[in-house]
Design a protein around this motif. Structure first.
Motif, short mmCIF file in Angstrom:
data_model
loop_
_atom_site.label_atom_id
_atom_site.label_comp_id
_atom_site.label_asym_id
_atom_site.label_seq_id
_atom_site.Cartn_x
_atom_site.Cartn_y
_atom_site.Cartn_z
N GLY A 39 19.51 36.86 14.37
CA GLY A 39 18.23 36.87 15.07
C GLY A 39 17.88 35.52 15.67
O GLY A 39 18.50 34.50 15.39
N LEU A 40 16.90 35.53 16.53
CA LEU A 40 16.41 34.31 17.16
C LEU A 40 14.95 34.11 16.79
O LEU A 40 14.19 35.06 16.68
N PRO A 41 14.51 32.86 16.67
CA PRO A 41 13.10 32.63 16.35
C PRO A 41 12.22 32.89 17.57
O PRO A 41 12.64 32.78 18.72
N ILE A 42 10.99 33.26 17.31
CA ILE A 42 10.03 33.49 18.38
C ILE A 42 9.35 32.15 18.67
O ILE A 42 8.70 31.58 17.81
N ASP A 43 9.51 31.65 19.90
CA ASP A 43 8.97 30.34 20.27
C ASP A 43 7.75 30.49 21.16
O ASP A 43 7.16 31.55 21.30
N GLY A 44 7.45 29.39 21.81
CA GLY A 44 6.36 29.38 22.77
C GLY A 44 6.73 30.11 24.04
O GLY A 44 5.88 30.34 24.90
N GLY A 45 7.99 30.48 24.22
CA GLY A 45 8.41 31.21 25.40
C GLY A 45 7.74 32.56 25.50
O GLY A 45 7.44 33.04 26.61
N ILE A 46 7.48 33.20 24.36
CA ILE A 46 6.80 34.49 24.35
C ILE A 46 5.37 34.33 24.87
O ILE A 46 4.89 35.13 25.67
N ALA A 47 4.68 33.28 24.41
CA ALA A 47 3.31 33.04 24.86
C ALA A 47 3.29 32.78 26.36
O ALA A 47 2.37 33.23 27.07
N PHE A 48 4.28 32.05 26.87
CA PHE A 48 4.37 31.77 28.30
C PHE A 48 4.57 33.07 29.09
O PHE A 48 3.93 33.29 30.12
N LEU A 49 5.43 33.95 28.61
CA LEU A 49 5.66 35.22 29.30
C LEU A 49 4.42 36.10 29.28
O LEU A 49 4.11 36.79 30.26
N VAL A 50 3.69 36.10 28.17
CA VAL A 50 2.46 36.89 28.08
C VAL A 50 1.43 36.34 29.07
O VAL A 50 0.73 37.11 29.76
N ALA A 51 1.32 35.02 29.17
CA ALA A 51 0.37 34.41 30.10
C ALA A 51 0.72 34.76 31.54
O ALA A 51 -0.17 35.09 32.35
N ILE A 52 1.98 34.72 31.89
CA ILE A 52 2.41 35.09 33.24
C ILE A 52 2.12 36.56 33.49
O ILE A 52 1.66 36.94 34.58
N GLY A 53 2.39 37.40 32.49
CA GLY A 53 2.11 38.83 32.62
C GLY A 53 0.64 39.11 32.83
O GLY A 53 0.25 39.95 33.65
N LEU A 54 -0.22 38.42 32.09
CA LEU A 54 -1.66 38.58 32.26
C LEU A 54 -2.10 38.13 33.65
O LEU A 54 -2.90 38.80 34.32
N PHE A 55 -1.58 37.00 34.09
CA PHE A 55 -1.91 36.50 35.42
C PHE A 55 -1.49 37.49 36.49
O PHE A 55 -2.25 37.80 37.41
N TYR A 56 -0.29 38.01 36.38
CA TYR A 56 0.22 38.98 37.34
C TYR A 56 -0.60 40.27 37.32
O TYR A 56 -0.94 40.83 38.37
N GLY A 57 -0.95 40.74 36.14
CA GLY A 57 -1.75 41.96 36.00
C GLY A 57 -3.14 41.79 36.59
O GLY A 57 -3.66 42.68 37.27
N ILE A 58 -3.77 40.64 36.33
CA ILE A 58 -5.11 40.38 36.87
C ILE A 58 -5.05 40.30 38.40
O ILE A 58 -5.90 40.82 39.10
N LYS A 59 -4.01 39.63 38.90
CA LYS A 59 -3.83 39.49 40.35
C LYS A 59 -3.67 40.86 41.00
O LYS A 59 -4.28 41.14 42.05
N LYS A 60 -2.87 41.74 40.40
CA LYS A 60 -2.66 43.08 40.94
C LYS A 60 -3.96 43.91 40.86
O LYS A 60 -4.23 44.71 41.75
N LYS A 61 -4.70 43.74 39.79
CA LYS A 61 -5.95 44.51 39.60
C LYS A 61 -6.99 44.10 40.66
O LYS A 61 -7.73 44.95 41.15
N ILE A 62 -7.06 42.81 40.98
CA ILE A 62 -8.03 42.33 41.96
C ILE A 62 -7.67 42.86 43.34
O ILE A 62 -8.56 43.25 44.10
N LYS A 63 -6.40 42.89 43.69
CA LYS A 63 -5.98 43.41 45.00
C LYS A 63 -6.19 44.90 44.98
O LYS A 63 -6.52 45.61 45.77
#
Length: 63
Positions: A39-63
């Motif tokens: 297995g691999l440890p869960i790093d800050g990379g997961i938090a970064f991907l979640v933040a990008i996903g939230l940003f993308y989702g909010i951007k799509k919702k506004i449009k």
């Protein structure tokens, strides 16, 4: 060269050769390295991907 000298020379050579043979490296290979942990440890990379996903989702919702 007399018989006595030959015996002394042969004895010295025998002792020196036995030291050389004893000083040779052992022919066994080193033990294998252990496998990496599973297995691999869960790093800050997961938090970064979640933040990008939230940003993308909010951007799509506004449009």
């Amino acid at each position: 060269m007399g018989i006595q000298n030959r015996k002394i020379l042969a004895s010295i050579l025998f002792v020196l050769i036995s030291f050389v043979c004893n000083a040779q490296v052992d022919g066994t290979p080193p033990p294998p390295i252990p496998p990496p942990p599973p297995g691999l440890p869960i790093d800050g990379g997961i938090a970064f991907l979640v933040a990008i996903g939230l940003f993308y989702g909010i951007k799509k919702k506004i449009k």
